[in-house]
Write an enzyme that holds these catalytic residues in place. Structure first.
Site, PDB file in Angstrom:
ATOM      1  N   TYR A  13       1.704   0.035  -4.868  1.00 30.88           N
ATOM      2  CA  TYR A  13       0.283  -0.380  -4.391  1.00 30.88           C
ATOM      3  C   TYR A  13       0.426   0.360  -3.167  1.00 30.88           C
ATOM      4  O   TYR A  13       0.415   0.503  -2.341  1.00 30.88           O
ATOM      5  CB  TYR A  13       0.195  -1.589  -4.379  1.00 30.88           C
ATOM      6  CG  TYR A  13       0.994  -2.765  -2.881  1.00 30.88           C
ATOM      7  CD1 TYR A  13      -0.365  -3.442  -1.926  1.00 30.88           C
ATOM      8  CD2 TYR A  13       2.029  -3.077  -3.659  1.00 30.88           C
ATOM      9  CE1 TYR A  13      -0.085  -3.954  -1.158  1.00 30.88           C
ATOM     10  CE2 TYR A  13       2.825  -3.527  -2.258  1.00 30.88           C
ATOM     11  CZ  TYR A  13       1.858  -4.150  -1.326  1.00 30.88           C
ATOM     12  OH  TYR A  13       2.338  -5.050   0.009  1.00 30.88           O
ATOM     13  N   LYS A  48       6.455   1.274  -1.147  1.00 32.52           N
ATOM     14  CA  LYS A  48       5.436   0.412  -0.844  1.00 32.52           C
ATOM     15  C   LYS A  48       5.125  -0.223  -2.944  1.00 32.52           C
ATOM     16  O   LYS A  48       4.491   0.400  -3.723  1.00 32.52           O
ATOM     17  CB  LYS A  48       4.115   0.591  -0.770  1.00 32.52           C
ATOM     18  CG  LYS A  48       3.117  -0.182  -0.381  1.00 32.52           C
ATOM     19  CD  LYS A  48       1.904  -0.113   0.807  1.00 32.52           C
ATOM     20  CE  LYS A  48       0.814  -0.509   0.824  1.00 32.52           C
ATOM     21  NZ  LYS A  48       1.114  -2.167   2.341  1.00 32.52           N
ATOM     22  N   GLU A  50      10.739  -5.205  10.590  1.00 31.10           N
ATOM     23  CA  GLU A  50       8.760  -5.578  10.832  1.00 31.10           C
ATOM     24  C   GLU A  50       8.540  -6.444  10.570  1.00 31.10           C
ATOM     25  O   GLU A  50       9.018  -7.911  10.373  1.00 31.10           O
ATOM     26  CB  GLU A  50       8.347  -4.584   9.959  1.00 31.10           C
ATOM     27  CG  GLU A  50       9.616  -4.723   8.267  1.00 31.10           C
ATOM     28  CD  GLU A  50       8.936  -3.366   7.403  1.00 31.10           C
ATOM     29  OE1 GLU A  50       7.927  -2.525   7.929  1.00 31.10           O
ATOM     30  OE2 GLU A  50       9.117  -3.405   5.735  1.00 31.10           O
ATOM     31  N   LEU A  95       8.735  -0.175   6.093  1.00 30.19           N
ATOM     32  CA  LEU A  95       7.117   0.704   5.188  1.00 30.19           C
ATOM     33  C   LEU A  95       6.357   1.469   6.809  1.00 30.19           C
ATOM     34  O   LEU A  95       6.321   1.609   7.528  1.00 30.19           O
ATOM     35  CB  LEU A  95       6.289  -0.407   4.867  1.00 30.19           C
ATOM     36  CG  LEU A  95       5.049   0.415   4.461  1.00 30.19           C
ATOM     37  CD1 LEU A  95       5.191   0.875   2.798  1.00 30.19           C
ATOM     38  CD2 LEU A  95       3.704  -1.193   4.274  1.00 30.19           C
TER      39      LEU A  95
END
Length: 285
Positions: free
Chosen positions: A33, A148, A180, A205
């Protein structure tokens, strides 16, 4: 008025959009996504999102069903049909449905493509003004966080733990170092005004907003170090913040109930946020 959504070549009322129960996105989270921010009816940083979508497809050996031009046309059409002034466009691509459940990748399936809009305030955000509080928690996600995917249960569990603790979000910890946020990249600013963020790898990411923020910071002559940092180093930071397509920059004012700096949004994080928004709007489409 109900939202109009996009599903496999059609624009439909959201109540009429249906996906097979045998779709691999539903059965295996075999899907990727992207979320593109919308401000003033324009798409921000969209080239980066389109490129990352193509990369994710390649890493998962998944057919990329749309050209960049086709994708941008659909995004803009949803902005128009739903009169989105500010918010975002969500895009999801699954490997599709093979008619039954099987772990092996099916051959010759057509991907399922879904897009929908979300209207919400992203520029005049209360959390950007007041800052957020986070807790630290072990990072239990898989080791290809650079892709992702929609496999977000670990992030949901972590964010729910933060809510239960009266906080807004989490910072994830692996081998003693911050990876993260729950759905964002993480940064600290040292007492010497150095911006520190983890370097790109399979462990985090590759944030599109992150890439633009680092360009903006360099233009502002801010010093950047891409390196690992511990949660203890974060406790002692002068400022901290997160970035993502849906937040831009949100200052972090407390971690594990420890105030960061003065315990209120710091000037450097707020400067980066303002400059990033100006930068992104100047290139929006």
């Amino acid at each position: 008025m109900p939202r109009t959504v996009y599903l496999n070549g059609e624009y439909l009322p959201e109540s009429e959009a249906k996906v097979s129960i045998f779709d691999r996105g539903f059965l295996f989270a075999d899907a990727i996504y992207e979320v593109t921010a919308v401000v003033d009816g324009k798409l921000l940083d969209n080239d980066g999102h389109v490129a990352r979508l193509a990369r994710s497809c390649g890493e998962l050996e998944m057919k990329n069903p749309l050209t960049a031009e086709e994708l941008v046309h659909i995004q803009k059409e949803l902005v128009r049909l739903n009169d989105v002034k500010e918010g975002g466009i969500y895009l999801q691509v699954t490997r599709g449905s093979s008619g039954d459940r099987d772990f092996a990748y099916p051959e010759n399936t057509e991907p399922t493509v879904v897009l929908f809009s979300q209207s919400r305030a992203v520029v005049d955000s209360p959390k950007a003004k007041k800052g957020i509080k986070v807790i630290s928690t072990p990072d239990i996600r898989w080791r290809r966080r650079d892709i992702k995917t929609t496999s977000l249960l670990a992030a949901c569990m972590a964010k729910q733990a933060a809510i239960a603790a009266g906080c807004d979000d989490v910072w994830l910890i692996e081998d003693g170092y911050v990876t993260e946020g729950g759905s964002s990249n993480a940064y600290i600013i040292t007492q010497d005004n150095v911006i520190v963020t983890r370097p790109l790898s399979n462990d985090i990411l590759h944030g599109i907003t992150r890439a633009s923020l680092l360009k903006v910071a360099k233009q502002e002559n801010l010093v950047i170090e891409e390196r690992l940092f511990t949660i203890e180093e974060a406790y002692a930071a002068k400022e901290a913040f997160i970035s993502s397509a849906s937040t831009f920059v949100w200052p972090v004012v407390a971690i594990d109930d420890k105030p960061i700096g003065s315990g209120s949004p710091g000037p450097i994080a707020m400067q980066i946020r303002e400059t990033y928004i100006e930068f992104a709007l100047a290139q929006a489409v």
